[in-house]
Motif scaffolding. Structure first.
Motif, PDB file in Angstrom:
ATOM      1  N   UNK A 240       0.841  -1.458   0.107  1.00 18.68           N
ATOM      2  CA  UNK A 240       0.303  -0.003   0.099  1.00 18.68           C
ATOM      3  C   UNK A 240       1.059   1.194   0.265  1.00 18.68           C
ATOM      4  N   UNK A 241       2.105   1.241   0.052  1.00 22.35           N
ATOM      5  CA  UNK A 241       2.831   2.538   0.622  1.00 22.35           C
ATOM      6  C   UNK A 241       4.433   1.980  -0.223  1.00 22.35           C
ATOM      7  N   UNK A 242       3.722   1.636  -0.961  1.00 18.77           N
ATOM      8  CA  UNK A 242       5.074   1.398  -2.356  1.00 18.77           C
ATOM      9  C   UNK A 242       4.355   1.642  -3.680  1.00 18.77           C
ATOM     10  N   UNK A 243       5.154   2.761  -4.593  1.00 13.16           N
ATOM     11  CA  UNK A 243       4.826   3.159  -5.577  1.00 13.16           C
ATOM     12  C   UNK A 243       5.463   1.922  -6.534  1.00 13.16           C
ATOM     13  N   UNK A 244       4.626   2.014  -7.929  1.00 14.62           N
ATOM     14  CA  UNK A 244       4.789   1.118  -8.804  1.00 14.62           C
ATOM     15  C   UNK A 244       5.080  -0.647  -8.368  1.00 14.62           C
ATOM     16  N   UNK A 276      16.791  -6.275  -1.517  1.00 17.12           N
ATOM     17  CA  UNK A 276      17.386  -5.527  -0.712  1.00 17.12           C
ATOM     18  C   UNK A 276      17.085  -5.333   0.932  1.00 17.12           C
ATOM     19  N   UNK A 277      15.479  -6.402   0.892  1.00 18.18           N
ATOM     20  CA  UNK A 277      15.221  -6.331   2.348  1.00 18.18           C
ATOM     21  C   UNK A 277      15.098  -6.963   3.442  1.00 18.18           C
ATOM     22  N   UNK A 290       9.136  -0.565   6.483  1.00 21.72           N
ATOM     23  CA  UNK A 290       8.189   1.244   6.999  1.00 21.72           C
ATOM     24  C   UNK A 290       9.543   2.094   7.424  1.00 21.72           C
ATOM     25  N   UNK A 291      10.399   1.362   8.547  1.00 18.97           N
ATOM     26  CA  UNK A 291      11.064   2.376   8.577  1.00 18.97           C
ATOM     27  C   UNK A 291      12.121   3.339   7.222  1.00 18.97           C
ATOM     28  N   UNK A 293      10.652   3.398   3.821  1.00 21.13           N
ATOM     29  CA  UNK A 293       9.759   4.908   3.501  1.00 21.13           C
ATOM     30  C   UNK A 293       9.899   5.421   4.145  1.00 21.13           C
ATOM     31  N   UNK A 294       9.631   5.591   5.591  1.00 22.87           N
ATOM     32  CA  UNK A 294       9.195   7.273   6.252  1.00 22.87           C
ATOM     33  C   UNK A 294      10.817   7.732   6.352  1.00 22.87           C
ATOM     34  N   UNK A 295      12.136   7.136   5.553  1.00 25.90           N
ATOM     35  CA  UNK A 295      13.002   7.488   5.939  1.00 25.90           C
ATOM     36  C   UNK A 295      13.303   8.277   4.490  1.00 25.90           C
ATOM     37  N   UNK A 296      12.617   8.119   3.118  1.00 22.63           N
ATOM     38  CA  UNK A 296      13.017   8.495   1.895  1.00 22.63           C
ATOM     39  C   UNK A 296      11.954   9.391   1.620  1.00 22.63           C
TER      40      UNK A 296
END
Length: 296
Positions: A240-244, A276-277, A290-291, A293-296
């Motif tokens: 939900x929080x990642x584009x493309x 990557x993770x 999530x960490x 995403x929040x940092x980018x």
């Protein structure tokens, strides 16, 4: 990105909605078909979102909520080309009778894309059922303002595969789900203008690519890989929080699907560093991403 949103109609704790001989319940058929279609769609490169992924031991989900979930997810992905597909099987009265056939619904506010999708999928499913049973009935494309398709902000259709109150239709609903799923994805591919590849087609295995694709060749910016049903739920939440982004199971993941690879749970053991993770379990993986995403 091309997005297919699947809506499995009904849940286990909904009363009724079962064959007169109790040999099939509608929620079980809908759910099974949902996951069959999902697997086929992902193999054709479609991104899939489920509005009702876990109907087991659940009460009914509100119809407006289903549409809201679909609309919100579509918007979160920057409104890609999409189709909302609600899965059902039909009934007439509560005893076996002669009413039968396949029908596809669009709402009165349907776009031309909705109407096109309805025709492609209706024709494909009916032709498949006709090949199984020459007496199959084509009930065509119909108009009805079912809440889930009327409130959807994307092209939307509702499919009634057949009547579980008809013995002939019930046999098909119970015994030919693989064929019904194939017919469905064939129509969906026609709607999205992508090549349909039959599951039983015999193709030579491609040679091993010793040179992984460059970033410019990646199909998606982000790819989430999972290996179990429980991990898939976390993968969908993360997407939900990642584009493309595309979400795929480990058995169909290929290098080059995404620039950033997020591995949920035990799948990281099989990919051996091609990610990557990751985390020692699905929750640590989710927390790490999530960490990020929040940092980018």
């Amino acid at each position: 990105m091309k997005l297919l949103i699947l809506d499995s109609g009904h849940a286990e704790y909904v009363s009724g909605k079962e064959a007169p001989d109790k040999s099939m319940r509608e929620w079980e058929f809908n759910t099974d078909m949902q996951y069959r279609i999902k697997a086929l769609a992902e193999k054709h490169g479609l991104s899939v979102y489920l509005t009702n992924p876990n109907p087991t031991k659940q009460d009914e989900m509100g119809l407006s909520k289903r549409a809201d979930l679909a609309n919100s997810y579509w918007q979160s992905k920057n409104k890609p080309t999409a189709l909302f597909f609600s899965i059902h099987s039909n009934a007439y009265k509560n005893t076996f009778n002669e009413a039968r056939g396949t029908e596809t619904y669009v709402a009165s506010n349907a776009s031309q894309n909705s109407k096109n999708a309805a025709k492609y999928i209706q024709d494909s499913i009916y032709n498949t059922i006709k090949s199984i049973d020459p007496n199959a009935k084509d009930r065509g494309v119909k108009v009805s303002d079912f809440t889930v398709i009327y409130k959807a902000q994307i092209p939307a259709i509702l499919e009634e595969y057949g009547f579980y109150t008809n013995k002939d239709d019930l046999k098909i609903l119970k015994e030919y789900r693989k064929e019904l799923a194939e017919a469905t994805i064939k129509g969906i591919c026609q709607y999205f203008s992508i090549q349909y590849i039959p599951s039983d087609s015999e193709k030579p295995e491609p040679p091993i690519d010793l040179n992984p694709p460059s970033v410019e060749e990646e199909l998606y910016e982000n790819c989430i890989v999972y290996s179990s049903d429980a991990d898939e739920n976390i993968a969908q939440i993360l997407s939900w929080d990642l584009k493309d982004c595309i979400v795929v199971s480990l058995d169909i993941y290929k290098k080059g699907l995404g620039k950033n690879i997020y591995v949920i749970g035990n799948a990281c053991q099989s990919l051996k560093g091609d990610y990557s993770f990751y985390g020692k379990d699905r929750w640590e993986t989710l927390d790490m991403v999530i960490k990020y995403i929040k940092g980018n």
